[in-house]
Design an enzyme around this catalytic site. Structure first.
Site, PDB file in Angstrom:
ATOM      1  N   ASP A  73     -17.262  20.585  -1.363  1.00  0.00           N
ATOM      2  CA  ASP A  73     -18.005  21.622  -2.087  1.00  0.00           C
ATOM      3  C   ASP A  73     -19.215  20.926  -2.702  1.00  0.00           C
ATOM      4  O   ASP A  73     -19.089  20.202  -3.685  1.00  0.00           O
ATOM      5  CB  ASP A  73     -17.095  22.232  -3.162  1.00  0.00           C
ATOM      6  CG  ASP A  73     -17.866  22.969  -4.252  1.00  0.00           C
ATOM      7  OD1 ASP A  73     -18.957  23.482  -3.951  1.00  0.00           O
ATOM      8  OD2 ASP A  73     -17.372  23.028  -5.396  1.00  0.00           O
ATOM      9  N   VAL A  74     -20.374  21.114  -2.082  1.00  0.00           N
ATOM     10  CA  VAL A  74     -21.576  20.421  -2.546  1.00  0.00           C
ATOM     11  C   VAL A  74     -22.327  21.295  -3.550  1.00  0.00           C
ATOM     12  O   VAL A  74     -22.886  22.335  -3.186  1.00  0.00           O
ATOM     13  CB  VAL A  74     -22.507  20.080  -1.355  1.00  0.00           C
ATOM     14  CG1 VAL A  74     -23.727  19.293  -1.848  1.00  0.00           C
ATOM     15  CG2 VAL A  74     -21.767  19.326  -0.275  1.00  0.00           C
TER      16      VAL A  74
ATOM     17  N   THR B 242     -24.058  23.672 -12.356  1.00  0.00           N
ATOM     18  CA  THR B 242     -25.426  23.409 -12.784  1.00  0.00           C
ATOM     19  C   THR B 242     -26.013  24.722 -13.309  1.00  0.00           C
ATOM     20  O   THR B 242     -26.616  24.781 -14.375  1.00  0.00           O
ATOM     21  CB  THR B 242     -26.252  22.892 -11.594  1.00  0.00           C
ATOM     22  OG1 THR B 242     -25.519  21.833 -10.993  1.00  0.00           O
ATOM     23  CG2 THR B 242     -27.609  22.409 -12.027  1.00  0.00           C
TER      24      THR B 242
ATOM     25  N   ALA C 208     -23.415  29.636  -0.852  1.00  0.00           N
ATOM     26  CA  ALA C 208     -22.138  29.523  -0.133  1.00  0.00           C
ATOM     27  C   ALA C 208     -20.972  29.326  -1.107  1.00  0.00           C
ATOM     28  O   ALA C 208     -19.886  29.871  -0.902  1.00  0.00           O
ATOM     29  CB  ALA C 208     -22.207  28.360   0.857  1.00  0.00           C
ATOM     30  N   ASP C 209     -21.211  28.598  -2.202  1.00  0.00           N
ATOM     31  CA  ASP C 209     -20.132  28.363  -3.171  1.00  0.00           C
ATOM     32  C   ASP C 209     -19.626  29.669  -3.773  1.00  0.00           C
ATOM     33  O   ASP C 209     -18.437  29.826  -4.062  1.00  0.00           O
ATOM     34  CB  ASP C 209     -20.587  27.393  -4.276  1.00  0.00           C
ATOM     35  CG  ASP C 209     -21.875  27.807  -4.997  1.00  0.00           C
ATOM     36  OD1 ASP C 209     -22.590  28.712  -4.517  1.00  0.00           O
ATOM     37  OD2 ASP C 209     -22.170  27.210  -6.061  1.00  0.00           O
ATOM     38  N   ARG C 210     -20.536  30.627  -3.945  1.00  0.00           N
ATOM     39  CA  ARG C 210     -20.153  31.913  -4.546  1.00  0.00           C
ATOM     40  C   ARG C 210     -19.266  32.706  -3.583  1.00  0.00           C
ATOM     41  O   ARG C 210     -18.312  33.361  -3.998  1.00  0.00           O
ATOM     42  CB  ARG C 210     -21.413  32.708  -4.903  1.00  0.00           C
ATOM     43  CG  ARG C 210     -22.335  31.927  -5.831  1.00  0.00           C
ATOM     44  CD  ARG C 210     -23.621  32.680  -6.145  1.00  0.00           C
ATOM     45  NE  ARG C 210     -23.389  33.805  -7.034  1.00  0.00           N
ATOM     46  CZ  ARG C 210     -24.331  34.712  -7.335  1.00  0.00           C
ATOM     47  NH1 ARG C 210     -25.528  34.632  -6.801  1.00  0.00           N
ATOM     48  NH2 ARG C 210     -24.046  35.690  -8.166  1.00  0.00           N
TER      49      ARG C 210
ATOM     50  N   ASN D  36     -22.659  17.832  -8.598  1.00  0.00           N
ATOM     51  CA  ASN D  36     -21.523  17.077  -8.055  1.00  0.00           C
ATOM     52  C   ASN D  36     -21.079  17.600  -6.700  1.00  0.00           C
ATOM     53  O   ASN D  36     -21.205  18.788  -6.417  1.00  0.00           O
ATOM     54  CB  ASN D  36     -20.321  17.182  -9.006  1.00  0.00           C
ATOM     55  CG  ASN D  36     -20.541  16.409 -10.293  1.00  0.00           C
ATOM     56  OD1 ASN D  36     -21.012  15.281 -10.267  1.00  0.00           O
ATOM     57  ND2 ASN D  36     -20.208  17.016 -11.411  1.00  0.00           N
ATOM     58  N   ILE D  37     -20.509  16.672  -5.933  1.00  0.00           N
ATOM     59  CA  ILE D  37     -19.814  17.060  -4.708  1.00  0.00           C
ATOM     60  C   ILE D  37     -18.331  16.914  -5.019  1.00  0.00           C
ATOM     61  O   ILE D  37     -17.893  15.844  -5.440  1.00  0.00           O
ATOM     62  CB  ILE D  37     -20.166  16.147  -3.518  1.00  0.00           C
ATOM     63  CG1 ILE D  37     -21.672  16.184  -3.241  1.00  0.00           C
ATOM     64  CG2 ILE D  37     -19.361  16.532  -2.274  1.00  0.00           C
ATOM     65  CD1 ILE D  37     -22.124  15.249  -2.111  1.00  0.00           C
ATOM     66  N   VAL D  38     -17.569  18.000  -4.856  1.00  0.00           N
ATOM     67  CA  VAL D  38     -16.132  17.891  -5.035  1.00  0.00           C
ATOM     68  C   VAL D  38     -15.530  17.729  -3.636  1.00  0.00           C
ATOM     69  O   VAL D  38     -15.844  18.497  -2.719  1.00  0.00           O
ATOM     70  CB  VAL D  38     -15.544  19.115  -5.765  1.00  0.00           C
ATOM     71  CG1 VAL D  38     -14.057  18.922  -6.006  1.00  0.00           C
ATOM     72  CG2 VAL D  38     -16.265  19.341  -7.091  1.00  0.00           C
TER      73      VAL D  38
HETATM   74  N1  LIG Z   1     -14.711  17.464 -16.055  1.00  0.00           N
HETATM   75  C1  LIG Z   1     -15.908  17.517 -16.634  1.00  0.00           C
HETATM   76  N2  LIG Z   1     -16.067  17.243 -17.943  1.00  0.00           N
HETATM   77  C2  LIG Z   1     -17.275  17.301 -18.530  1.00  0.00           C
HETATM   78  N3  LIG Z   1     -18.403  17.640 -17.887  1.00  0.00           N
HETATM   79  C3  LIG Z   1     -18.309  17.919 -16.601  1.00  0.00           C
HETATM   80  C4  LIG Z   1     -17.062  17.871 -15.897  1.00  0.00           C
HETATM   81  N4  LIG Z   1     -17.284  18.222 -14.620  1.00  0.00           N
HETATM   82  C5  LIG Z   1     -18.594  18.483 -14.535  1.00  0.00           C
HETATM   83  N5  LIG Z   1     -19.221  18.286 -15.705  1.00  0.00           N
HETATM   84  C6  LIG Z   1     -20.636  18.514 -15.959  1.00  0.00           C
HETATM   85  O1  LIG Z   1     -20.844  19.899 -15.790  1.00  0.00           O
HETATM   86  C7  LIG Z   1     -22.051  20.163 -15.100  1.00  0.00           C
HETATM   87  C8  LIG Z   1     -21.754  21.005 -13.893  1.00  0.00           C
HETATM   88  O2  LIG Z   1     -20.909  20.286 -13.037  1.00  0.00           O
HETATM   89  P1  LIG Z   1     -20.334  20.868 -11.691  1.00  0.00           P
HETATM   90  O3  LIG Z   1     -19.381  21.966 -11.983  1.00  0.00           O
HETATM   91  O4  LIG Z   1     -19.833  19.759 -10.874  1.00  0.00           O
HETATM   92  O5  LIG Z   1     -21.707  21.471 -11.093  1.00  0.00           O
HETATM   93  P2  LIG Z   1     -22.223  21.755  -9.616  1.00  0.00           P
HETATM   94  O6  LIG Z   1     -21.151  22.554  -8.932  1.00  0.00           O
HETATM   95  O7  LIG Z   1     -23.477  22.514  -9.837  1.00  0.00           O
HETATM   96  O8  LIG Z   1     -22.458  20.437  -8.958  1.00  0.00           O
HETATM   97  C9  LIG Z   1     -22.630  18.816 -14.751  1.00  0.00           C
HETATM   98  O9  LIG Z   1     -23.686  18.549 -15.639  1.00  0.00           O
HETATM   99  C10 LIG Z   1     -21.502  17.823 -14.938  1.00  0.00           C
HETATM  100  O10 LIG Z   1     -21.954  16.590 -15.409  1.00  0.00           O
HETATM  101  C1  LIG Z   2     -26.715  29.723  -8.089  1.00  0.00           C
HETATM  102  C2  LIG Z   2     -26.477  28.326  -7.509  1.00  0.00           C
HETATM  103  C3  LIG Z   2     -27.696  27.466  -7.807  1.00  0.00           C
HETATM  104  C4  LIG Z   2     -25.228  27.719  -8.193  1.00  0.00           C
HETATM  105  O1  LIG Z   2     -25.065  26.383  -7.755  1.00  0.00           O
HETATM  106  P1  LIG Z   2     -24.305  25.231  -8.574  1.00  0.00           P
HETATM  107  O2  LIG Z   2     -24.435  25.526 -10.013  1.00  0.00           O
HETATM  108  O3  LIG Z   2     -22.850  25.310  -8.135  1.00  0.00           O
HETATM  109  O4  LIG Z   2     -24.902  23.939  -8.164  1.00  0.00           O
HETATM  110  C5  LIG Z   2     -26.171  28.418  -5.973  1.00  0.00           C
HETATM  111  O5  LIG Z   2     -25.081  29.261  -5.747  1.00  0.00           O
HETATM  112  C6  LIG Z   2     -27.379  28.894  -5.194  1.00  0.00           C
HETATM  113  O6  LIG Z   2     -28.279  28.142  -4.933  1.00  0.00           O
HETATM  114  N1  LIG Z   2     -27.378  30.199  -4.803  1.00  0.00           N
HETATM  115  C7  LIG Z   2     -28.419  30.818  -4.044  1.00  0.00           C
HETATM  116  C8  LIG Z   2     -28.960  32.033  -4.725  1.00  0.00           C
HETATM  117  C9  LIG Z   2     -27.944  33.159  -4.900  1.00  0.00           C
HETATM  118  O7  LIG Z   2     -26.729  32.943  -4.861  1.00  0.00           O
HETATM  119  O8  LIG Z   2     -28.409  34.309  -5.052  1.00  0.00           O
HETATM  120  K   LIG Z   3     -20.120  24.753  -7.875  1.00  0.00           K
END
Ligand SMILES: Nc1ncnc2c1ncn2[C@@H]1O[C@H](COP(=O)(O)OP(=O)(O)O)[C@@H](O)[C@H]1O
Ligand SMILES: CC(C)(COP(=O)(O)O)[C@@H](O)C(=O)NCCC(=O)O
Ligand SMILES: [K+]
Length: 256
Positions: free
Chosen positions: A6-7, A132, A108-110, A11-13
């Protein structure tokens, strides 16, 4: 074994499934500059550390909202797993009817979250993903992806405060006891956390009105979900592995 990615923008999970069971998950930084070999070495080390073998990966599925990372991850999959990855996007079966003006525009994540949430909790449902960005998605009783809301994420909102105001420091995201705070750090923490809980509750309440249903479930996921869960009045459950579970389900629907 199935390897899922999940990119997100931060973060990438990475998850490893053995049949339907998630046996391992890791969180690595999203780095647009990393090559397929660099991802390969990182993931290989994580596998070795956990006593797993990358050669036993039978399939790879990727969901990404960061196009620049895809080239490296696809090549990683081909080179280190000897597999063409399934990439969540147009042409992939999800079982969800997307009611966005342009379905290709939805992150795609949504969609992946919607698939998992509908499978597990049934509709109508609201999924809140604290990444983010913070995304809110509404899924109908029939399993249609109705659309949603995108708000600035907690971390990036607080970073903006620190970057744009000279006298404000970077703060840890912890909850102060009060909102009538007597120092700068607590005042900022209260503004971010209690303010954000209000943002979440307001959007969820408005969505519930638009859904015109009284039994809407609200599921939260993403890195920072647990921080807001305790302060929000509207989140019913936190489901940490929702996106990984959605990837596994989509894999099941699309495997050869
Ligand atoms: N377990 C955690 N504890 C504290 N902060 C976190 C944790 N996981 C992610 N974060 C922070 O939350 C924010 C969103 O992370 P994440 O959910 O991985 O975002 P994305 O899916 O957009 O990559 C980031 O700034 C990250 O550093
Ligand atoms: C809204 C998002 C930036 C969320 O991404 P994330 O916070 O997981 O990195 C991502 O789902 C995205 O780029 N969506 C495209 C626009 C939309 O869903 O309408
Ligand atoms: K996400």
């Amino acid at each position: 074994m199935l390897l899922v990615f999940d990119v997100g923008n931060t973060n990438i999970v990475v998850g490893v499934y053995k049949d339907k069971k998630l046996i391992k998950d890791w969180r690595i930084s999203t780095d647009k500059d990393k090559t397929s070999d660099e991802y390969g070495m990182l993931i290989k080390q994580l596998f070795i550390y956990e006593g797993l073998d990358l050669n036993l990966v039978e399939d790879v599925i990727i969901s990404s909202v960061v196009p620049n990372v895809m080239h490296s991850l696809e090549n990683f999959s081909l080179k280190y797993c000897k597999k063409e990855p399934i990439v969540v996007g147009p042409g992939i079966k999800t079982g969800i009817n997307i009611k966005y003006d342009n379905p290709k525009q939805v992150g795609a994540d949504r969609i992946v979250n919607a698939v998992a949430a509908y499978d597990k909790y049934k509709g109508p449902i609201i999924v809140v993903d604290f990444g983010t960005a913070t995304t809110f998605c509404a899924i109908s009783k029939k399993g249609e992806y109705l659309g949603g809301t995108i708000a600035p994420g907690i971390k990036i909102s607080s970073e903006a405060l620190f970057q744009k105001a000279s006298k404000l420091p970077r703060v840890e995201l912890v909850k102060p006891d009060m909102v009538i705070c007597k120092n700068t750090v607590s005042a900022m923490q209260a503004g971010i956390i209690y303010g954000y809980a209000g943002l979440v509750d307001n959007i969820v309440e408005l969505m519930k009105k638009e859904l015109k249903s009284s039994n809407v479930k609200v599921i939260a996921t993403g890195g920072l979900a647990s921080l807001i869960y305790t302060e929000s009045k509207t989140i019913d459950h936190v489901d940490k592995y929702l996106t990984l579970e959605g990837l596994r389900l989509i894999y099941e629907m699309n495997r050869e």
